[in-house]
Design a protein around this motif. Structure first.
Motif, PDB file in Angstrom:
ATOM      1  N   SER A 268      -0.832  39.983  25.742  1.00 34.97           N
ATOM      2  CA  SER A 268      -0.341  38.523  25.703  1.00 34.97           C
ATOM      3  C   SER A 268       0.516  38.340  24.598  1.00 34.97           C
ATOM      4  O   SER A 268       1.721  37.381  25.224  1.00 34.97           O
ATOM      5  CB  SER A 268      -1.443  37.759  25.481  1.00 34.97           C
ATOM      6  N   LYS A 269       0.647  38.645  23.286  1.00 36.34           N
ATOM      7  CA  LYS A 269       1.767  38.339  22.569  1.00 36.34           C
ATOM      8  C   LYS A 269       2.967  38.712  23.112  1.00 36.34           C
ATOM      9  O   LYS A 269       3.851  38.138  22.762  1.00 36.34           O
ATOM     10  CB  LYS A 269       1.486  39.478  21.178  1.00 36.34           C
ATOM     11  N   ASN A 270       3.116  40.091  23.723  1.00 34.15           N
ATOM     12  CA  ASN A 270       4.168  40.705  23.929  1.00 34.15           C
ATOM     13  C   ASN A 270       5.037  39.653  24.803  1.00 34.15           C
ATOM     14  O   ASN A 270       6.425  39.640  25.305  1.00 34.15           O
ATOM     15  CB  ASN A 270       4.221  42.017  24.403  1.00 34.15           C
ATOM     16  N   VAL A 277      10.074  34.969  30.249  1.00 37.61           N
ATOM     17  CA  VAL A 277       8.222  34.200  30.514  1.00 37.61           C
ATOM     18  C   VAL A 277       8.365  32.595  29.718  1.00 37.61           C
ATOM     19  O   VAL A 277       9.143  32.277  28.418  1.00 37.61           O
ATOM     20  CB  VAL A 277       6.775  35.671  29.843  1.00 37.61           C
ATOM     21  N   GLN A 278       7.705  32.089  30.834  1.00 38.39           N
ATOM     22  CA  GLN A 278       7.552  30.645  30.226  1.00 38.39           C
ATOM     23  C   GLN A 278       6.544  29.787  29.820  1.00 38.39           C
ATOM     24  O   GLN A 278       6.484  29.614  28.441  1.00 38.39           O
ATOM     25  CB  GLN A 278       8.001  29.528  31.102  1.00 38.39           C
ATOM     26  N   TYR A 301      11.353  42.434  40.954  1.00 39.19           N
ATOM     27  CA  TYR A 301      11.776  43.817  40.747  1.00 39.19           C
ATOM     28  C   TYR A 301      10.656  44.583  39.807  1.00 39.19           C
ATOM     29  O   TYR A 301      11.174  46.147  40.068  1.00 39.19           O
ATOM     30  CB  TYR A 301      12.517  43.752  38.588  1.00 39.19           C
ATOM     31  N   LEU A 302       9.894  44.317  39.571  1.00 35.72           N
ATOM     32  CA  LEU A 302       8.593  44.687  39.258  1.00 35.72           C
ATOM     33  C   LEU A 302       8.363  45.793  40.165  1.00 35.72           C
ATOM     34  O   LEU A 302       7.904  47.867  40.447  1.00 35.72           O
ATOM     35  CB  LEU A 302       7.637  44.390  38.789  1.00 35.72           C
ATOM     36  N   GLU A 333       2.539  48.956  28.470  1.00 36.45           N
ATOM     37  CA  GLU A 333       3.710  49.787  27.507  1.00 36.45           C
ATOM     38  C   GLU A 333       4.881  49.279  28.934  1.00 36.45           C
ATOM     39  O   GLU A 333       6.096  49.066  28.723  1.00 36.45           O
ATOM     40  CB  GLU A 333       3.803  50.478  27.261  1.00 36.45           C
ATOM     41  N   GLN A 334       4.658  50.682  29.961  1.00 32.50           N
ATOM     42  CA  GLN A 334       5.899  50.611  30.577  1.00 32.50           C
ATOM     43  C   GLN A 334       5.518  49.202  31.516  1.00 32.50           C
ATOM     44  O   GLN A 334       7.002  48.782  31.983  1.00 32.50           O
ATOM     45  CB  GLN A 334       4.670  51.442  32.004  1.00 32.50           C
ATOM     46  N   LEU A 335       4.934  48.423  31.952  1.00 32.42           N
ATOM     47  CA  LEU A 335       5.168  46.891  32.204  1.00 32.42           C
ATOM     48  C   LEU A 335       6.389  46.038  31.209  1.00 32.42           C
ATOM     49  O   LEU A 335       7.300  45.676  32.268  1.00 32.42           O
ATOM     50  CB  LEU A 335       4.298  46.450  32.053  1.00 32.42           C
ATOM     51  N   ILE A 336       5.791  45.906  30.185  1.00 36.41           N
ATOM     52  CA  ILE A 336       6.590  45.515  28.967  1.00 36.41           C
ATOM     53  C   ILE A 336       8.144  45.544  28.940  1.00 36.41           C
ATOM     54  O   ILE A 336       8.838  45.226  28.919  1.00 36.41           O
ATOM     55  CB  ILE A 336       6.046  45.543  27.486  1.00 36.41           C
ATOM     56  N   ASN A 337       7.805  47.595  29.603  1.00 36.93           N
ATOM     57  CA  ASN A 337       8.834  48.083  29.370  1.00 36.93           C
ATOM     58  C   ASN A 337      10.270  47.624  30.121  1.00 36.93           C
ATOM     59  O   ASN A 337      11.620  47.410  30.200  1.00 36.93           O
ATOM     60  CB  ASN A 337       9.498  49.649  28.771  1.00 36.93           C
TER      61      ASN A 337
END
Ligand SMILES: *Cc1c(COP(=O)(O)O)cnc(C)c1O
Length: 351
Positions: A268-270, A277-278, A301-302, A333-337
Protein backbone atom coordinates in the motif's frame (compact mmCIF):
# COMPACT_ATOMS: atom_id res chain seq x y z
CA UNK A 1 -38.29 -11.98 16.39
CA UNK A 2 -39.55 -15.43 15.39
CA UNK A 3 -36.99 -17.17 13.17
CA UNK A 4 -39.59 -19.89 12.51
CA UNK A 5 -41.84 -17.39 10.72
CA UNK A 6 -39.05 -16.30 8.39
CA UNK A 7 -38.54 -19.83 7.02
CA UNK A 8 -40.21 -20.64 3.68
CA UNK A 9 -43.42 -22.57 4.27
CA UNK A 10 -42.47 -25.63 2.19
CA UNK A 11 -39.11 -25.87 3.98
CA UNK A 12 -40.82 -25.62 7.36
CA UNK A 13 -43.04 -28.56 6.37
CA UNK A 14 -40.32 -30.63 4.74
CA UNK A 15 -39.69 -34.29 5.51
CA UNK A 16 -35.97 -34.65 4.92
CA UNK A 17 -34.10 -37.43 3.19
CA UNK A 18 -32.47 -39.71 5.69
CA UNK A 19 -29.22 -41.19 4.44
CA UNK A 20 -27.78 -44.53 5.55
CA UNK A 21 -24.97 -42.80 7.44
CA UNK A 22 -27.58 -40.52 9.01
CA UNK A 23 -29.38 -43.42 10.60
CA UNK A 24 -26.33 -45.36 11.57
CA UNK A 25 -22.68 -44.56 12.00
CA UNK A 26 -21.66 -48.18 11.95
CA UNK A 27 -17.87 -48.15 11.95
CA UNK A 28 -17.70 -51.15 14.36
CA UNK A 29 -20.24 -53.15 12.36
CA UNK A 30 -20.37 -55.11 9.16
CA UNK A 31 -21.76 -52.34 6.99
CA UNK A 32 -24.32 -53.69 4.54
CA UNK A 33 -26.62 -50.68 4.59
CA UNK A 34 -25.35 -48.15 2.03
CA UNK A 35 -24.55 -50.12 -1.14
CA UNK A 36 -20.92 -49.04 -0.98
CA UNK A 37 -18.06 -51.08 -2.38
CA UNK A 38 -16.88 -53.04 0.72
CA UNK A 39 -13.18 -53.26 -0.25
CA UNK A 40 -11.23 -50.70 1.75
CA UNK A 41 -9.28 -48.16 -0.29
CA UNK A 42 -9.59 -45.28 2.20
CA UNK A 43 -12.46 -43.60 0.37
CA UNK A 44 -14.94 -46.44 -0.30
CA UNK A 45 -17.32 -45.41 2.53
CA UNK A 46 -19.63 -42.37 2.53
CA UNK A 47 -18.28 -39.60 4.76
CA UNK A 48 -19.83 -38.37 8.02
CA UNK A 49 -22.78 -36.21 6.84
CA UNK A 50 -22.43 -33.92 9.87
CA UNK A 51 -18.60 -33.78 9.93
CA UNK A 52 -18.62 -34.31 13.72
CA UNK A 53 -14.86 -34.56 14.23
CA UNK A 54 -13.97 -31.68 11.93
CA UNK A 55 -16.62 -29.44 13.48
CA UNK A 56 -15.27 -30.17 16.96
CA UNK A 57 -11.78 -29.13 15.86
CA UNK A 58 -13.01 -25.95 14.13
CA UNK A 59 -15.25 -24.93 17.03
CA UNK A 60 -12.36 -25.56 19.43
CA UNK A 61 -10.06 -23.36 17.37
CA UNK A 62 -12.60 -20.54 17.11
CA UNK A 63 -13.72 -20.88 20.74
CA UNK A 64 -17.34 -21.50 19.69
CA UNK A 65 -19.84 -24.38 19.87
CA UNK A 66 -20.40 -27.11 17.27
CA UNK A 67 -24.18 -26.72 17.55
CA UNK A 68 -23.76 -23.22 16.09
CA UNK A 69 -21.77 -24.45 13.08
CA UNK A 70 -22.69 -25.66 9.61
CA UNK A 71 -20.05 -26.64 7.06
CA UNK A 72 -20.44 -26.33 3.32
CA UNK A 73 -18.77 -27.13 0.03
CA UNK A 74 -17.16 -23.69 0.13
CA UNK A 75 -18.98 -20.73 1.62
CA UNK A 76 -20.59 -20.20 -1.78
CA UNK A 77 -22.74 -23.28 -1.08
CA UNK A 78 -23.77 -21.77 2.26
CA UNK A 79 -24.87 -18.51 0.61
CA UNK A 80 -27.14 -20.53 -1.70
CA UNK A 81 -28.55 -22.66 1.17
CA UNK A 82 -29.40 -19.57 3.23
CA UNK A 83 -31.28 -17.98 0.33
CA UNK A 84 -33.20 -21.21 -0.30
CA UNK A 85 -34.26 -21.59 3.34
CA UNK A 86 -35.61 -18.08 3.80
CA UNK A 87 -36.67 -16.70 0.40
CA UNK A 88 -39.81 -17.69 -1.49
CA UNK A 89 -38.88 -17.43 -5.20
CA UNK A 90 -40.74 -14.69 -7.04
CA UNK A 91 -42.04 -13.22 -3.77
CA UNK A 92 -39.32 -12.41 -1.25
CA UNK A 93 -36.29 -10.19 -1.74
CA UNK A 94 -32.76 -9.77 -0.43
CA UNK A 95 -30.90 -6.57 0.38
CA UNK A 96 -27.18 -6.08 -0.17
CA UNK A 97 -24.59 -3.38 -0.64
CA UNK A 98 -22.68 -2.14 -3.65
CA UNK A 99 -19.89 -2.60 -4.44
CA UNK A 100 -19.67 -6.03 -2.84
CA UNK A 101 -19.14 -9.72 -3.53
CA UNK A 102 -20.86 -10.87 -6.73
CA UNK A 103 -22.11 -14.27 -5.57
CA UNK A 104 -25.01 -12.85 -3.53
CA UNK A 105 -26.66 -11.62 -6.72
CA UNK A 106 -25.77 -14.75 -8.70
CA UNK A 107 -27.35 -17.02 -6.05
CA UNK A 108 -30.44 -14.78 -5.83
CA UNK A 109 -30.82 -14.75 -9.63
CA UNK A 110 -30.54 -18.55 -9.80
CA UNK A 111 -33.24 -18.85 -7.13
CA UNK A 112 -35.47 -16.22 -8.81
CA UNK A 113 -35.20 -13.99 -5.75
CA UNK A 114 -35.03 -10.21 -6.22
CA UNK A 115 -31.66 -8.80 -5.09
CA UNK A 116 -31.56 -5.09 -4.22
CA UNK A 117 -28.40 -3.12 -3.72
CA UNK A 118 -27.79 0.02 -1.68
CA UNK A 119 -24.69 2.04 -2.52
CA UNK A 120 -21.86 2.58 -0.06
CA UNK A 121 -20.49 6.14 0.00
CA UNK A 122 -17.33 7.23 -1.84
CA UNK A 123 -15.19 5.89 1.03
CA UNK A 124 -17.29 2.70 1.02
CA UNK A 125 -18.90 3.46 4.35
CA UNK A 126 -22.16 1.83 5.35
CA UNK A 127 -25.22 3.79 6.41
CA UNK A 128 -27.89 1.78 8.26
CA UNK A 129 -30.69 4.26 7.56
CA UNK A 130 -30.11 4.11 3.77
CA UNK A 131 -30.38 0.32 3.88
CA UNK A 132 -33.45 0.36 6.16
CA UNK A 133 -35.12 2.75 3.71
CA UNK A 134 -34.68 0.21 0.91
CA UNK A 135 -36.32 -2.78 2.61
CA UNK A 136 -39.98 -3.81 2.66
CA UNK A 137 -42.09 -6.52 4.31
CA UNK A 138 -40.79 -9.13 1.83
CA UNK A 139 -37.13 -8.48 2.61
CA UNK A 140 -36.07 -11.67 4.35
CA UNK A 141 -32.31 -11.43 4.17
CA UNK A 142 -29.47 -8.93 4.21
CA UNK A 143 -25.97 -9.76 2.96
CA UNK A 144 -23.11 -7.67 4.35
CA UNK A 145 -19.48 -8.43 3.68
CA UNK A 146 -16.91 -7.30 6.26
CA UNK A 147 -14.06 -6.82 5.48
CA UNK A 148 -15.78 -6.05 2.21
CA UNK A 149 -14.78 -7.46 -1.15
CA UNK A 150 -13.67 -5.61 -3.36
CA UNK A 151 -13.14 -2.53 -1.17
CA UNK A 152 -11.15 -4.10 1.71
CA UNK A 153 -12.66 -2.03 4.51
CA UNK A 154 -14.63 -3.35 7.47
CA UNK A 155 -18.19 -2.12 7.93
CA UNK A 156 -18.76 0.24 10.81
CA UNK A 157 -19.84 -1.84 13.84
CA UNK A 158 -22.31 0.66 15.27
CA UNK A 159 -24.08 1.09 11.89
CA UNK A 160 -24.43 -2.69 11.49
CA UNK A 161 -25.78 -2.88 15.06
CA UNK A 162 -28.28 -0.14 14.24
CA UNK A 163 -29.45 -2.23 11.27
CA UNK A 164 -29.61 -5.47 13.30
CA UNK A 165 -31.77 -3.77 15.92
CA UNK A 166 -34.27 -2.47 13.38
CA UNK A 167 -34.46 -5.25 10.76
CA UNK A 168 -36.97 -8.05 11.09
CA UNK A 169 -35.05 -10.62 9.04
CA UNK A 170 -31.86 -12.64 8.76
CA UNK A 171 -28.57 -10.74 8.59
CA UNK A 172 -25.66 -12.57 6.99
CA UNK A 173 -22.19 -11.15 7.59
CA UNK A 174 -19.62 -12.62 5.23
CA UNK A 175 -16.27 -12.72 7.01
CA UNK A 176 -14.20 -14.44 4.30
CA UNK A 177 -11.30 -12.10 5.16
CA UNK A 178 -11.68 -11.86 8.95
CA UNK A 179 -8.36 -13.63 9.64
CA UNK A 180 -6.49 -10.72 8.00
CA UNK A 181 -8.30 -8.15 10.14
CA UNK A 182 -7.44 -6.79 13.57
CA UNK A 183 -11.13 -6.12 14.22
CA UNK A 184 -13.15 -8.63 16.22
CA UNK A 185 -15.43 -11.19 14.56
CA UNK A 186 -19.21 -10.87 14.51
CA UNK A 187 -19.33 -14.42 15.90
CA UNK A 188 -18.83 -12.70 19.30
CA UNK A 189 -22.34 -11.24 18.89
CA UNK A 190 -24.17 -14.47 18.00
CA UNK A 191 -25.78 -14.73 21.45
CA UNK A 192 -27.04 -11.14 21.20
CA UNK A 193 -28.68 -11.46 17.76
CA UNK A 194 -30.65 -14.67 17.06
CA UNK A 195 -31.06 -13.56 13.43
CA UNK A 196 -27.32 -13.27 12.76
CA UNK A 197 -25.43 -15.65 10.46
CA UNK A 198 -21.65 -15.29 10.12
CA UNK A 199 -19.95 -16.90 7.13
CA UNK A 200 -16.25 -17.72 7.10
CA UNK A 201 -14.04 -19.79 4.82
CA UNK A 202 -10.91 -21.93 4.66
CA UNK A 203 -10.21 -20.55 1.16
CA UNK A 204 -8.30 -17.39 1.98
CA UNK A 205 -6.15 -17.16 5.16
CA UNK A 206 -5.98 -20.95 5.68
CA UNK A 207 -4.68 -21.53 2.15
CA UNK A 208 -7.17 -24.33 1.40
CA UNK A 209 -9.22 -22.89 -1.49
CA UNK A 210 -9.09 -26.10 -3.46
CA UNK A 211 -10.64 -28.15 -0.62
CA UNK A 212 -13.92 -26.16 -0.79
CA UNK A 213 -14.69 -25.75 2.90
CA UNK A 214 -16.88 -22.98 4.27
CA UNK A 215 -18.38 -22.26 7.71
CA UNK A 216 -21.69 -20.74 8.77
CA UNK A 217 -22.08 -19.73 12.43
CA UNK A 218 -25.57 -19.03 13.74
CA UNK A 219 -28.17 -19.82 16.40
CA UNK A 220 -28.97 -23.51 16.95
CA UNK A 221 -32.34 -23.01 15.32
CA UNK A 222 -30.94 -21.56 12.08
CA UNK A 223 -28.23 -24.24 11.88
CA UNK A 224 -30.87 -26.96 12.37
CA UNK A 225 -32.98 -25.77 9.45
CA UNK A 226 -29.93 -25.37 7.16
CA UNK A 227 -28.95 -28.94 8.07
CA UNK A 228 -32.37 -30.12 6.90
CA UNK A 229 -31.88 -28.89 3.34
CA UNK A 230 -28.17 -29.38 2.73
CA UNK A 231 -27.11 -32.24 0.44
CA UNK A 232 -26.33 -35.17 2.80
CA UNK A 233 -22.63 -35.51 1.89
CA UNK A 234 -21.86 -31.90 0.97
CA UNK A 235 -18.37 -31.97 2.53
CA UNK A 236 -16.42 -34.87 1.07
CA UNK A 237 -14.27 -37.23 3.12
CA UNK A 238 -10.91 -36.07 1.76
CA UNK A 239 -11.80 -32.47 2.61
CA UNK A 240 -12.86 -33.44 6.12
CA UNK A 241 -9.56 -35.22 6.63
CA UNK A 242 -7.43 -32.43 5.12
CA UNK A 243 -9.32 -29.85 7.21
CA UNK A 244 -8.60 -31.82 10.39
CA UNK A 245 -4.93 -32.16 9.42
CA UNK A 246 -4.64 -28.42 8.80
CA UNK A 247 -6.08 -27.61 12.22
CA UNK A 248 -3.53 -29.88 13.97
CA UNK A 249 -0.82 -27.30 13.46
CA UNK A 250 -1.55 -23.75 12.41
CA UNK A 251 1.95 -22.31 13.01
CA UNK A 252 2.69 -22.01 9.30
CA UNK A 253 -0.75 -20.54 8.51
CA UNK A 254 -0.37 -17.94 11.26
CA UNK A 255 3.07 -16.88 10.10
CA UNK A 256 1.81 -16.65 6.50
CA UNK A 257 -1.05 -14.40 7.62
CA UNK A 258 1.44 -12.18 9.49
CA UNK A 259 3.61 -11.94 6.37
CA UNK A 260 0.61 -11.11 4.18
CA UNK A 261 -0.57 -8.36 6.54
CA UNK A 262 2.91 -6.81 6.57
CA UNK A 263 3.18 -7.14 2.78
CA UNK A 264 -0.25 -5.55 2.37
CA UNK A 265 0.79 -2.50 4.36
CA UNK A 266 4.13 -2.24 2.55
CA UNK A 267 2.51 -2.69 -0.87
CA UNK A 268 0.00 0.00 0.00
CA UNK A 269 2.81 2.43 0.92
CA UNK A 270 4.78 1.62 -2.22
CA UNK A 271 1.75 2.06 -4.48
CA UNK A 272 0.93 5.41 -2.90
CA UNK A 273 4.29 6.80 -4.02
CA UNK A 274 3.58 6.02 -7.68
CA UNK A 275 2.50 8.61 -10.22
CA UNK A 276 0.04 6.26 -11.90
CA UNK A 277 -1.80 5.73 -8.62
CA UNK A 278 -4.51 8.11 -7.47
CA UNK A 279 -5.54 6.36 -4.28
CA UNK A 280 -5.03 3.15 -2.33
CA UNK A 281 -8.04 2.36 -0.17
CA UNK A 282 -7.42 1.13 3.40
CA UNK A 283 -7.70 -2.65 3.70
CA UNK A 284 -8.34 -5.16 6.49
CA UNK A 285 -8.09 -8.01 3.95
CA UNK A 286 -5.38 -9.66 1.80
CA UNK A 287 -5.98 -7.40 -1.19
CA UNK A 288 -5.96 -3.72 -2.03
CA UNK A 289 -8.43 -1.69 -4.04
CA UNK A 290 -6.34 0.80 -5.99
CA UNK A 291 -7.54 3.77 -8.02
CA UNK A 292 -5.21 4.47 -10.95
CA UNK A 293 -5.26 7.32 -13.44
CA UNK A 294 -5.94 4.96 -16.32
CA UNK A 295 -6.88 1.59 -14.91
CA UNK A 296 -7.61 -0.19 -18.19
CA UNK A 297 -4.21 0.74 -19.60
CA UNK A 298 -2.49 -0.48 -16.44
CA UNK A 299 -4.54 -3.67 -16.52
CA UNK A 300 -3.45 -4.40 -20.11
CA UNK A 301 0.18 -3.53 -19.39
CA UNK A 302 0.29 -5.85 -16.35
CA UNK A 303 -1.27 -8.67 -18.42
CA UNK A 304 1.38 -8.21 -21.14
CA UNK A 305 3.92 -8.64 -18.35
CA UNK A 306 2.28 -11.80 -17.07
CA UNK A 307 0.63 -10.24 -14.01
CA UNK A 308 -3.12 -10.59 -13.64
CA UNK A 309 -5.17 -8.43 -11.31
CA UNK A 310 -8.94 -7.95 -11.09
CA UNK A 311 -10.74 -5.22 -13.03
CA UNK A 312 -13.25 -3.55 -10.74
CA UNK A 313 -13.78 -0.27 -12.58
CA UNK A 314 -17.26 -1.13 -13.73
CA UNK A 315 -18.47 -1.48 -10.15
CA UNK A 316 -20.30 1.20 -8.19
CA UNK A 317 -18.01 4.03 -6.99
CA UNK A 318 -14.99 2.12 -8.33
CA UNK A 319 -13.99 4.27 -11.33
CA UNK A 320 -10.47 3.41 -12.47
CA UNK A 321 -10.09 0.80 -9.74
CA UNK A 322 -8.23 -2.50 -9.84
CA UNK A 323 -8.29 -5.06 -7.06
CA UNK A 324 -4.85 -6.47 -6.34
CA UNK A 325 -4.33 -9.56 -4.18
CA UNK A 326 -1.29 -9.48 -1.91
CA UNK A 327 1.20 -12.04 -3.23
CA UNK A 328 4.49 -13.38 -1.94
CA UNK A 329 7.13 -10.72 -1.13
CA UNK A 330 8.79 -11.52 -4.48
CA UNK A 331 5.56 -11.23 -6.45
CA UNK A 332 4.71 -7.90 -4.84
CA UNK A 333 8.17 -6.61 -5.69
CA UNK A 334 7.69 -7.71 -9.30
CA UNK A 335 4.37 -5.88 -9.42
CA UNK A 336 5.93 -2.64 -8.17
CA UNK A 337 8.89 -2.98 -10.57
CA UNK A 338 6.57 -3.55 -13.50
CA UNK A 339 4.56 -0.46 -12.60
CA UNK A 340 7.78 1.56 -12.32
CA UNK A 341 8.85 0.43 -15.80
CA UNK A 342 5.41 1.44 -17.08
CA UNK A 343 5.86 4.90 -15.61
CA UNK A 344 9.34 5.26 -17.11
CA UNK A 345 8.26 4.03 -20.53
CA UNK A 346 5.35 6.39 -20.68
CA UNK A 347 7.17 9.04 -18.65
CA UNK A 348 3.76 10.14 -17.58
CA UNK A 349 3.38 13.16 -15.35
CA UNK A 350 -0.05 13.02 -13.79
CA UNK A 351 0.30 15.64 -11.16
C1 LIG B 1 -13.58 -15.64 -1.68
C2 LIG B 1 -14.87 -15.25 -1.07
C3 LIG B 1 -15.80 -16.21 -0.69
C4 LIG B 1 -15.68 -17.61 -1.24
O1 LIG B 1 -15.43 -18.53 -0.34
P1 LIG B 1 -15.43 -20.09 -0.69
O2 LIG B 1 -15.46 -20.66 0.68
O3 LIG B 1 -14.16 -20.36 -1.44
O4 LIG B 1 -16.65 -20.43 -1.49
C5 LIG B 1 -16.94 -15.83 -0.01
N1 LIG B 1 -17.17 -14.54 0.26
C6 LIG B 1 -16.30 -13.58 -0.12
C7 LIG B 1 -16.61 -12.17 0.18
C8 LIG B 1 -15.14 -13.90 -0.81
O5 LIG B 1 -14.33 -12.94 -1.24
Amino acid sequence: MKIEELIRENIRNLTTYSSARDEFDGSDYIQLDANENPFNNGVNRYPDPYQTELKRAIAGYRGLNTENLLLGNGSDELIDLIIRVFCEPGVDNVIGLKPSYGMYRVCCDINNVDYREVGLDSNFRFNAVDVLNAIDTNTKLAFFCSPNNPTGNSLDKSEVEKFLAAFNGIVVIDEAYIDFSDKSSWTNSLSVYPQLVVIQTFSKAFGLASLRLGMAWASKQIIAVLNRIKPPYNVNGLTQKAGLDALQDLTITKSQVDILKRERDQLSKNLQTMKTVQKVFPSDANFLLVRFHEASEIYRYLLENKIVVRKRFEQFNCDNCLRISVGTPKENEQLINTLKIFENEKSIVYR
